[in-house]
Design an enzyme around this catalytic site. Structure first.
Site, mmCIF file in Angstrom:
data_model
loop_
_atom_site.group_PDB
_atom_site.id
_atom_site.type_symbol
_atom_site.label_atom_id
_atom_site.label_comp_id
_atom_site.label_asym_id
_atom_site.label_seq_id
_atom_site.Cartn_x
_atom_site.Cartn_y
_atom_site.Cartn_z
ATOM 1 N N CYS A 164 0.783 -0.841 0.031
ATOM 2 C CA CYS A 164 -0.130 -0.518 -0.561
ATOM 3 C C CYS A 164 1.108 0.971 -0.376
ATOM 4 C CB CYS A 164 -0.998 -0.200 1.170
ATOM 5 S SG CYS A 164 -1.738 1.522 1.414
ATOM 6 N N HIS B 124 -9.870 1.877 1.130
ATOM 7 C CA HIS B 124 -9.711 2.759 1.222
ATOM 8 C C HIS B 124 -11.324 3.966 1.178
ATOM 9 C CE1 HIS B 124 -5.340 2.492 1.825
ATOM 10 N NE2 HIS B 124 -5.399 2.364 0.614
#
Length: 139
Positions: free
Chosen positions: A88, A134
């Site tokens: 990420c 997210h």
């Protein structure tokens, strides 16, 4: 276009739920362009608006040299299972194995406000799910 600062794992904003985009205006289009530039500079496969400090339901995914700009994306179907190692941009240098669907169908708007439906399998499904997470404050 401008490079934006990528928020890191300890930023509380990344744990908040994003708001839907109500109107696609120049500000939204500029944000999409900035997200693309930021993702590319960081060698990412995807990026979500919260990662650049904006709590809007927007993600960008680049897969096999094709760019997908998704506004208000929703996973409408998911099937199967796969476990892959993920990284990420907001957690640099760390990887972890995550269980994801093997196939997903995502409904969203494109930058022109047109409804689009994408079907992703394997790695594409992983990236779509990761970026949409997210938007719900899941890191």
């Amino acid at each position: 276009m401008a490079l934006r600062r990528i928020r890191l794992y300890n930023d509380e904003l990344l744990r908040k739920k994003s708001k839907p985009v109500k109107a696609i205006d120049q500000k939204i289009l500029t944000l999409l362009d900035d997200m693309k530039e930021t993702m590319t500079a960081a060698n990412g496969m995807g990026i979500a608006a919260p990662q650049v400090g904006v709590l809007k339901r927007m993600v960008i995914v680049e897969m096999e040299e094709k760019l997908y700009e998704l506004i208000n994306p929703v996973i409408v179907e998911a099937e199967g299972s796969q476990a892959r190692t993920e990284g990420c941009l907001s957690v640099p240098g760390k990887n972890g194995t995550v269980e994801r669907p093997a196939r997903v169908k995502v409904q969203a708007l494109d930058r022109g406000g047109n409804e689009t439906v994408l079907e992703g399998e394997d790695l594409f499904a992983v990236v779509l799910c990761h970026e949409i997470d997210h938007l719900d404050g899941i890191l």
